[in-house]
Design an enzyme around this catalytic site. Structure first.
Site, short mmCIF file in Angstrom:
data_model
loop_
_atom_site.label_atom_id
_atom_site.label_comp_id
_atom_site.label_asym_id
_atom_site.label_seq_id
_atom_site.Cartn_x
_atom_site.Cartn_y
_atom_site.Cartn_z
N CYS A 25 41.05 67.98 40.06
CA CYS A 25 40.86 66.84 39.16
C CYS A 25 42.14 66.53 38.39
O CYS A 25 42.36 65.39 37.99
CB CYS A 25 39.72 67.13 38.19
SG CYS A 25 40.04 68.47 37.02
N CYS A 30 40.04 60.69 36.87
CA CYS A 30 40.03 62.07 36.40
C CYS A 30 40.95 62.25 35.20
O CYS A 30 40.64 63.01 34.27
CB CYS A 30 40.47 63.02 37.52
SG CYS A 30 39.22 63.31 38.79
#
Length: 233
Positions: free
Chosen positions: A224, A116
């Protein structure tokens, strides 16, 4: 950063929705320097519609991780045409970085946080450098770190203004707005996807599950990273 001395986050803390967007997009210190960061997910049409109605030339940053569902990309293209968005920018990870760190495209299996960071946080941080403020679609009902979300805040690391116009909206209010304005639903919504991210890390949710329960299933991860303290910088 321009405009932070007067702390607009505090002044605009009671505004939400279109009122908050209008205040920021029309403010002398922020006009032309505000970006909307959109995932073009299941709830994105609402915020995109609001921004398009106020100022369709507002830059929209789409973080293209190169791992999206094809339905998300089709939904993005449909909304861009339908809403008349004039400046949609794809923010992608650097090819050289991916070639060095994730050449097989399987980093998400080994270290989802690092994946991420490389595919979302790092590229977005670079893309936001020229903006004084950014708009997100986060909402309190999504739970986790978003439960006490303010509608306007200042990032400690950058001093950049961060706006969350739908923070106080319920899931029913978001869907009601979409239906009322005849906005297209994300193609995966009818298949039980109430929150859509990257294809390898998203599943449909069952009855009674939280809207974001399908994100990063099987691991202890709910964000994320782009909204965690210090990122993007």
């Amino acid at each position: 950063m321009t405009g932070t001395r007067e702390n607009p986050a505090r002044r605009w803390s009671r505004l939400q929705g279109v009122d908050l967007l209008a205040a920021a997009l029309g403010h002398p210190s922020y006009a032309g320097r505000v970006a909307l960061v959109s995932s073009f997910g299941t709830e994105s049409a609402v915020l995109l519609h609001m921004v398009a109605a106020l100022e369709p030339a507002t830059p929209v940053l789409f973080i293209d991780t190169l791992k999206h569902f094809p339905q998300t990309l089709a939904h993005r293209d449909l909304l861009v045409r339908r809403l008349g968005l004039r400046d949609v920018r794809s923010v992608r990870p650097a090819e050289a970085v991916l070639a060095r760190v994730d050449s097989a495209g399987l980093l998400h299996r080994e270290d989802a946080d690092w994946c991420c960071h490389l595919r979302k946080s790092e590229p977005l941080g670079q893309a936001l450098e020229s903006f004084a403020a950014w708009i997100t679609g986060r909402k309190r009902f999504q739970g986790g770190l978003r439960t006490d979300l303010a509608t306007a805040e200042l990032e400690a690391s950058s001093g950049r203004l961060k706006l969350n116009p739908l923070a106080g909206w319920s899931e029913q209010e978001v869907e009601g707005y979409r239906v009322r304005h005849d906005l297209p639903a994300h193609p995966l919504q009818a298949r039980g996807y109430r929150s859509v991210g990257c294809m390898p890390c998203t599943r449909a949710v069952g009855a009674g599950e939280a809207s974001r329960a399908g994100r990063w299933p099987g691991i202890d991860k709910t964000e994320c990273g782009i909204h965690l303290p210090g990122a993007p910088s």
